[in-house]
Design a protein around this motif. Structure first.
Motif, mmCIF file in Angstrom:
data_model
loop_
_atom_site.group_PDB
_atom_site.id
_atom_site.type_symbol
_atom_site.label_atom_id
_atom_site.label_comp_id
_atom_site.label_asym_id
_atom_site.label_seq_id
_atom_site.Cartn_x
_atom_site.Cartn_y
_atom_site.Cartn_z
ATOM 1 N N PHE A 181 0.844 -1.192 0.000
ATOM 2 C CA PHE A 181 0.000 0.000 0.000
ATOM 3 C C PHE A 181 0.879 1.241 0.000
ATOM 4 N N ASN A 182 0.255 2.366 -0.362
ATOM 5 C CA ASN A 182 0.959 3.645 -0.447
ATOM 6 C C ASN A 182 0.274 4.693 0.419
ATOM 7 N N GLU A 183 1.052 5.630 0.893
ATOM 8 C CA GLU A 183 0.551 6.717 1.731
ATOM 9 C C GLU A 183 -0.552 7.491 1.006
ATOM 10 N N GLY A 184 -1.589 7.831 1.770
ATOM 11 C CA GLY A 184 -2.674 8.651 1.249
ATOM 12 C C GLY A 184 -3.791 7.884 0.576
ATOM 13 N N LYS A 185 -3.597 6.612 0.310
ATOM 14 C CA LYS A 185 -4.634 5.786 -0.318
ATOM 15 C C LYS A 185 -5.575 5.247 0.760
ATOM 16 N N GLU A 186 -6.856 5.145 0.397
ATOM 17 C CA GLU A 186 -7.813 4.591 1.359
ATOM 18 C C GLU A 186 -7.531 3.105 1.555
ATOM 19 N N SER A 242 -8.229 -0.824 2.531
ATOM 20 C CA SER A 242 -9.323 -1.766 2.304
ATOM 21 C C SER A 242 -9.137 -3.071 3.061
ATOM 22 N N TRP A 297 -7.148 5.952 5.949
ATOM 23 C CA TRP A 297 -6.240 6.231 4.845
ATOM 24 C C TRP A 297 -4.831 5.938 5.324
ATOM 25 N N HIS A 298 -4.060 5.298 4.465
ATOM 26 C CA HIS A 298 -2.702 4.912 4.844
ATOM 27 C C HIS A 298 -1.850 6.130 5.177
#
Length: 196
Positions: free
Chosen positions: A67-72, A74, A113-114
């Protein structure tokens, strides 16, 4: 590495046997998280459903991002093998995750959010617990629903209180402080308004 979905013959197994297989594969990893450990002792069928419906095993190659920073967010991640680097703007939050670690518990309890990025530093096998399926599955088990609801409320309160005191410890995807998570679990149990 082969995954469960790669083996077509497993789809021929009776559902009860397939659920048992999922429990054997996934539950030892899921129950490292205090709340999931307590749920497994309270309601084995609920954890069997979670293992069967809400989890999947995924391989990440070296350099691949989970995962990446700022992504919601799941799903919640459980490291089975390999290593992954958690990169965060605050150096104190950066760390190497190894087998037995997990990331993103907040996604099970709040919209999340990440806060950083998780990247495989070596090829890694990971179990992903889908948050929406988790919520749907748990909500069908009325015996544990009040306990889970009390935990989710306590988790959100803890998160909110951490924000109020200008604490930055909440701004991470790594909620691995077992003692704090145990306290939240115990508080949820004592605050419950239900009978078993």
């Amino acid at each position: 590495r082969m995954h469960m979905n790669d083996l077509a013959v497993l789809k021929l197994l009776p559902l009860s046997l397939l659920k048992c297989l999922h429990v054997e594969l996934y539950l030892p990893h899921l129950t490292r998280v205090p709340i999931l450990h307590h749920l497994s002792t309270l309601d084995e069928p609920a954890m069997s459903d979670l293992s069967h419906h809400a989890t999947k095993d995924v391989s990440y190659l070296t350099g691949e991002f989970m995962f990446n920073e700022g992504k919601e967010a799941s799903c919640m991640y459980f490291m089975v093998t390999g290593c992954s680097w958690y990169d965060h703007e605050e150096r104190d939050c950066q760390t190497l995750l190894k087998a037995g670690s997990w990331a993103c518990e907040p996604v099970l309890w709040v919209r999340w959010w990440h806060c950083g990025a998780l990247k495989a530093t070596f090829s890694s096998e990971v179990i992903e617990l889908d948050a929406q399926t988790f919520i749907k599955s748990v909500s069908t088990h009325l015996e544990i629903l009040p306990f889970v609801t009390a935990y989710a409320t306590g988790f959100a309160r803890y998160l909110h209180n951490s924000r109020d005191i200008h604490c930055t410890s909440w701004r991470t995807d790594l909620w691995n402080d077992v003692e704090a998570l145990d306290d939240l679990t115990i508080n949820a149990w004592t605050e419950k308004t239900w009978d078993m």
